[in-house]
Scaffold this motif. Structure first.
Motif, PDB file in Angstrom:
ATOM      1  N   ALA A   1       5.240   3.607 -25.044  1.00  0.00           N
ATOM      2  CA  ALA A   1       6.598   4.218 -24.986  1.00  0.00           C
ATOM      3  C   ALA A   1       6.536   2.953 -23.344  1.00  0.00           C
ATOM      4  CB  ALA A   1       7.030   5.263 -25.213  1.00  0.00           C
ATOM      5  N   PRO A   2       7.133   3.104 -22.907  1.00  0.00           N
ATOM      6  CA  PRO A   2       7.701   2.393 -21.648  1.00  0.00           C
ATOM      7  C   PRO A   2       7.623   3.895 -20.562  1.00  0.00           C
ATOM      8  CG  PRO A   2       8.868   0.730 -22.036  1.00  0.00           C
ATOM      9  CD  PRO A   2       8.390   2.198 -23.519  1.00  0.00           C
ATOM     10  N   PRO A   3       8.146   4.953 -20.609  1.00  0.00           N
ATOM     11  CA  PRO A   3       8.202   5.816 -19.988  1.00  0.00           C
ATOM     12  C   PRO A   3       6.144   6.449 -20.176  1.00  0.00           C
ATOM     13  CG  PRO A   3       9.565   6.488 -21.134  1.00  0.00           C
ATOM     14  CD  PRO A   3       8.951   5.113 -21.479  1.00  0.00           C
ATOM     15  N   THR A   4       5.716   6.392 -21.154  1.00  0.00           N
ATOM     16  CA  THR A   4       4.276   7.300 -21.066  1.00  0.00           C
ATOM     17  C   THR A   4       3.306   6.596 -20.399  1.00  0.00           C
ATOM     18  OG1 THR A   4       5.348   8.338 -23.358  1.00  0.00           O
ATOM     19  CG2 THR A   4       2.520   7.502 -22.462  1.00  0.00           C
ATOM     20  N   HIS A   5       3.381   4.542 -20.592  1.00  0.00           N
ATOM     21  CA  HIS A   5       2.816   3.987 -20.116  1.00  0.00           C
ATOM     22  C   HIS A   5       2.768   3.985 -18.302  1.00  0.00           C
ATOM     23  CE1 HIS A   5       0.904   0.227 -18.190  1.00  0.00           C
ATOM     24  NE2 HIS A   5       2.085   0.236 -17.790  1.00  0.00           N
ATOM     25  N   ILE A   6       3.898   4.347 -17.741  1.00  0.00           N
ATOM     26  CA  ILE A   6       4.438   4.218 -16.136  1.00  0.00           C
ATOM     27  C   ILE A   6       4.093   5.652 -16.009  1.00  0.00           C
ATOM     28  CG2 ILE A   6       6.245   4.375 -14.164  1.00  0.00           C
ATOM     29  CD1 ILE A   6       7.740   1.915 -16.398  1.00  0.00           C
ATOM     30  N   LEU A   7       4.101   6.352 -16.491  1.00  0.00           N
ATOM     31  CA  LEU A   7       3.496   7.956 -16.046  1.00  0.00           C
ATOM     32  C   LEU A   7       2.546   7.698 -16.380  1.00  0.00           C
ATOM     33  CD1 LEU A   7       6.330  10.941 -18.058  1.00  0.00           C
ATOM     34  CD2 LEU A   7       5.480  10.489 -15.224  1.00  0.00           C
ATOM     35  N   LEU A   8       1.680   7.166 -16.924  1.00  0.00           N
ATOM     36  CA  LEU A   8       0.127   7.404 -17.140  1.00  0.00           C
ATOM     37  C   LEU A   8      -0.750   6.296 -15.993  1.00  0.00           C
ATOM     38  CD1 LEU A   8      -0.926   7.457 -21.118  1.00  0.00           C
ATOM     39  CD2 LEU A   8      -1.278   9.686 -19.224  1.00  0.00           C
ATOM     40  N   SER A   9       0.192   5.666 -15.632  1.00  0.00           N
ATOM     41  CA  SER A   9      -0.843   4.513 -14.732  1.00  0.00           C
ATOM     42  C   SER A   9      -0.301   4.777 -13.853  1.00  0.00           C
ATOM     43  CB  SER A   9       0.228   2.981 -14.898  1.00  0.00           C
ATOM     44  OG  SER A   9       1.673   3.263 -14.659  1.00  0.00           O
ATOM     45  N   THR A  10       0.940   5.308 -12.849  1.00  0.00           N
ATOM     46  CA  THR A  10       0.775   6.244 -12.664  1.00  0.00           C
ATOM     47  C   THR A  10      -0.128   7.035 -11.878  1.00  0.00           C
ATOM     48  OG1 THR A  10       3.233   5.367 -11.941  1.00  0.00           O
ATOM     49  CG2 THR A  10       2.458   7.336 -10.178  1.00  0.00           C
ATOM     50  N   ILE A  11      -0.337   8.236 -13.020  1.00  0.00           N
ATOM     51  CA  ILE A  11      -1.376   8.939 -13.001  1.00  0.00           C
ATOM     52  C   ILE A  11      -3.066   8.512 -12.291  1.00  0.00           C
ATOM     53  CG2 ILE A  11      -2.874  11.074 -14.040  1.00  0.00           C
ATOM     54  CD1 ILE A  11       0.077  11.686 -15.190  1.00  0.00           C
ATOM     55  N   TYR A  12      -2.603   7.530 -13.010  1.00  0.00           N
ATOM     56  CA  TYR A  12      -4.513   6.483 -13.200  1.00  0.00           C
ATOM     57  C   TYR A  12      -4.528   6.581 -10.902  1.00  0.00           C
ATOM     58  CZ  TYR A  12      -6.443   1.985 -12.700  1.00  0.00           C
ATOM     59  OH  TYR A  12      -6.948   1.291 -12.512  1.00  0.00           O
ATOM     60  N   LEU A  13      -3.219   5.905 -10.996  1.00  0.00           N
ATOM     61  CA  LEU A  13      -4.015   5.823  -9.447  1.00  0.00           C
ATOM     62  C   LEU A  13      -3.779   6.719  -9.086  1.00  0.00           C
ATOM     63  CD1 LEU A  13      -1.922   2.630  -8.976  1.00  0.00           C
ATOM     64  CD2 LEU A  13      -3.929   2.787  -9.635  1.00  0.00           C
ATOM     65  N   LEU A  14      -3.601   8.246  -8.936  1.00  0.00           N
ATOM     66  CA  LEU A  14      -3.476   9.360  -7.744  1.00  0.00           C
ATOM     67  C   LEU A  14      -4.281  10.143  -8.432  1.00  0.00           C
ATOM     68  CD1 LEU A  14       0.855   9.231  -7.455  1.00  0.00           C
ATOM     69  CD2 LEU A  14      -0.842   8.129  -5.743  1.00  0.00           C
ATOM     70  N   VAL A  15      -4.305  10.744  -9.034  1.00  0.00           N
ATOM     71  CA  VAL A  15      -4.909  11.652  -9.998  1.00  0.00           C
ATOM     72  C   VAL A  15      -6.742  11.576  -9.317  1.00  0.00           C
ATOM     73  CG1 VAL A  15      -6.119  12.794 -11.536  1.00  0.00           C
ATOM     74  CG2 VAL A  15      -3.513  12.638 -11.563  1.00  0.00           C
ATOM     75  N   PRO A  16      -7.591  10.275  -9.876  1.00  0.00           N
ATOM     76  CA  PRO A  16      -8.407  10.622  -9.183  1.00  0.00           C
ATOM     77  C   PRO A  16      -8.558  10.006  -7.809  1.00  0.00           C
ATOM     78  CG  PRO A  16      -8.313   8.348 -10.948  1.00  0.00           C
ATOM     79  CD  PRO A  16      -6.707   8.981 -10.497  1.00  0.00           C
ATOM     80  N   PRO A  17      -7.985  10.253  -6.603  1.00  0.00           N
ATOM     81  CA  PRO A  17      -8.245  10.527  -5.510  1.00  0.00           C
ATOM     82  C   PRO A  17      -8.502  11.495  -4.753  1.00  0.00           C
ATOM     83  CG  PRO A  17      -6.688   8.113  -5.700  1.00  0.00           C
ATOM     84  CD  PRO A  17      -6.551   8.442  -7.318  1.00  0.00           C
ATOM     85  N   ALA A  18      -7.258  12.617  -5.752  1.00  0.00           N
ATOM     86  CA  ALA A  18      -7.001  13.746  -5.077  1.00  0.00           C
ATOM     87  C   ALA A  18      -8.284  14.459  -5.792  1.00  0.00           C
ATOM     88  CB  ALA A  18      -6.372  14.033  -6.185  1.00  0.00           C
ATOM     89  N   LEU A  19      -8.689  14.004  -7.421  1.00  0.00           N
ATOM     90  CA  LEU A  19      -9.822  14.671  -7.387  1.00  0.00           C
ATOM     91  C   LEU A  19     -11.279  14.543  -7.386  1.00  0.00           C
ATOM     92  CD1 LEU A  19      -9.296  14.665 -11.584  1.00  0.00           C
ATOM     93  CD2 LEU A  19      -9.146  16.908 -10.466  1.00  0.00           C
ATOM     94  N   ASN A  20     -11.586  13.534  -7.060  1.00  0.00           N
ATOM     95  CA  ASN A  20     -12.918  12.832  -6.237  1.00  0.00           C
ATOM     96  C   ASN A  20     -13.950  14.125  -5.350  1.00  0.00           C
ATOM     97  OD1 ASN A  20     -12.608  10.452  -7.931  1.00  0.00           O
ATOM     98  ND2 ASN A  20     -12.439   9.173  -6.306  1.00  0.00           N
ATOM     99  N   PRO A  21     -12.996  14.317  -3.885  1.00  0.00           N
ATOM    100  CA  PRO A  21     -13.084  15.139  -3.223  1.00  0.00           C
ATOM    101  C   PRO A  21     -13.136  16.556  -3.654  1.00  0.00           C
ATOM    102  CG  PRO A  21     -10.995  14.492  -2.743  1.00  0.00           C
ATOM    103  CD  PRO A  21     -11.300  13.672  -3.726  1.00  0.00           C
ATOM    104  N   ILE A  22     -13.027  17.279  -4.281  1.00  0.00           N
ATOM    105  CA  ILE A  22     -13.044  18.335  -4.977  1.00  0.00           C
ATOM    106  C   ILE A  22     -13.967  18.460  -5.521  1.00  0.00           C
ATOM    107  CG2 ILE A  22     -11.850  20.125  -6.527  1.00  0.00           C
ATOM    108  CD1 ILE A  22      -9.297  18.935  -6.313  1.00  0.00           C
TER     109      ILE A  22
END
Length: 316
Positions: A270-291
C-alpha cells in the motif's frame, strides 16, 4: 506550463503530496520525523567532533565512521527540509530541476553509505583475519583511495539517473505520490517509453547495493570462520564483539533498502506503508548509527559525557 491532452510537456514544476492517504495526519507525522532528524544530526555532528580530535580513534574503522557520519548528515539535509515543509506548511510545489537535484543527492548519498559499509567490512576482515598486516594494508593513502572510489562510483552511476530523466519530455502527471523525489516515483510519471530509465535504475541498484551486500556477506563468512577457529573462548568473544555494531548497521540498512527497492518495482505494498517505510529507511539509520557505534566504544562514550558535562557546567 504547456498542457496537451492532459499530458505535460517539459514541466517546470512538480507537486509532492507527501504520504498519499495520510494527508490529514501529515502535520503530526512530521514531529517524530523531526525528532529522528535532530537525533541524527546531533549524533553525527558529535562523531565528527570527537573522531578527528581523539588520537586513539585515528584508525581505519573510525575514519570510515566519520565519513559515514558526514554522509548521514548530508542525507538528512537532502530530505528533511522539504519533507517537513510539505507536512507542516503544505509547500508541495518544487521546480523540476530541483527535484532532479534532490533525487541525485539522496541516491548518491545512499550509495556512498553502502560503499562505506563495505569498506568497514573489509577493515574488520583484515583486522581479524590478518591482524599483523592491518596497519600495513590499510594505510592512509589506501583509505583515501577507497573513500574517493566510493564517492566517484556513486556520483557517476547515480548521475546517469537524472540525465536519463531529462531526455523524457512528456509526462502524464506532475504529481509525485511521495514525500521526496525518488527515482522510480518520478519515472512513473512519464508518458513516454521509460524502459531505459527503469533498466538503468535496476542496474545502478544491483551494481552498488547488490555488489556491496554480496561482498559484505563474503567478508563476514570469512570473519566467522576465522573467529570460530580461535582456541580461546575469550578471544572468540572479543573478536565477535568488535563486529556486532557493524553487523547491526549492515542488517538495518540493507533489509530496509531492498524492501524499498523491490516494493517500488515489483511489490503490491500500500502506498502509505511503502512511503513511510522508505522514508524511515533513509532517516532512521543516520539516527541509529552514532548511537550503535557510540555505545560500543568506550572512548566515544567518555568523550560524549565530557562534552555534555562541559556544556552543563557552562550553562550554570
Amino acid at each position: 506550463m504547456a498542457s496537451i491532452n492532459t499530458s505535460y510537456l517539459n514541466p517546470e514544476t512538480v507537486i509532492l503530496i507527501g504520504i498519499p492517504g495520510l494527508e490529514h495526519v501529515q502535520f503530526w507525522i512530521g514531529f517524530p520525523f523531526l525528532a529522528v532528524c535532530l537525533v541524527a544530526l546531533l549524533g553525527n555532528i558529535v562523531l565528527l567532533i570527537i573522531i578527528p580530535t581523539e588520537h586513539s580513534l585515528h584508525q581505519p574503522m573510525y575514519i570510515f565512521l566519520a565519513v559515514l557520519a558526514a554522509t548521514d548528515i548530508g542525507l538528512c539535509a537532502a530530505i528533511a527540509p522539504k519533507m517537513l515543509a510539505i507536512f507542516w506548511f503544505r509547500s508541495c510545489s518544487m521546480a523540476f530541476d530541483t527535484c532532479l537535484t534532490q533525487l541525485f543527492f539522496i541516491h548518491a548519498l545512499q550509495c556512498m553509505e553502502s560503499g562505506i559499509l563495505l569498506a568497514m567490512a573489509f577493515d574488520r576482515y583484515v583486522a581479524i583475519c590478518d591482524p599483523l598486516r592491518h596497519t600495513s594494508i590499510l594505510t592512509s593513502s589506501i583509505l583515501c583511495r577507497m573513500i574517493v572510489i566510493v564517492a566517484i562510483r556513486a556520483t557517476v552511476l547515480v548521475g546517469l539517473l537524472p540525465i536519463l530523466i531529462k531526455r523524457l519530455h512528456v509526462f502524464h502527471s506532475i504529481v509525485i505520490a511521495h514525500s521526496y523525489c525518488e527515482h522510480m516515483a518520478v519515472v512513473k510519471l512519464a508518458a513516454e517509453d521509460a524502459q531505459v530509465n527503469k533498466a538503468c535504475g535496476l542496474f545502478v541498484g544491483f551494481t552498488i547495493l547488490g555488489f556491496d551486500m554480496i561482498f559484505i556477506l563474503i567478508s563476514y563468512i570469512l570473519i566467522f570462520q576465522a573467529v570460530f577457529h580461535l582456541r580461546q573462548k575469550e578471544a572468540r568473544l572479543k573478536a565477535f564483539n568488535t563486529c556486532t555494531a557493524h553487523i547491526f548497521v549492515f542488517l538495518e540498512f540493507y533489509i530496509l533498502a531492498f524492501f524499498s527497492f523491490f516494493s517500488h518495482r515489483f511489490g503490491h505494498v500500500a502506498p502509505p506503508t511503502h512511503i513511510l517505510l522508505s522514508t524511515i529507511y533513509l532517516l532512521v539509520p543516520p539516527a541509529l548509527n552514532p548511537i550503535v557505534y557510540g555505545v560500543k566504544n568506550k572512548v566515544i562514550r567518555k568523550r560524549v559525557a565530557q562534552i555534555f558535562l562541559l556544556s552543563h557546567i557552562s550553562h550554570q
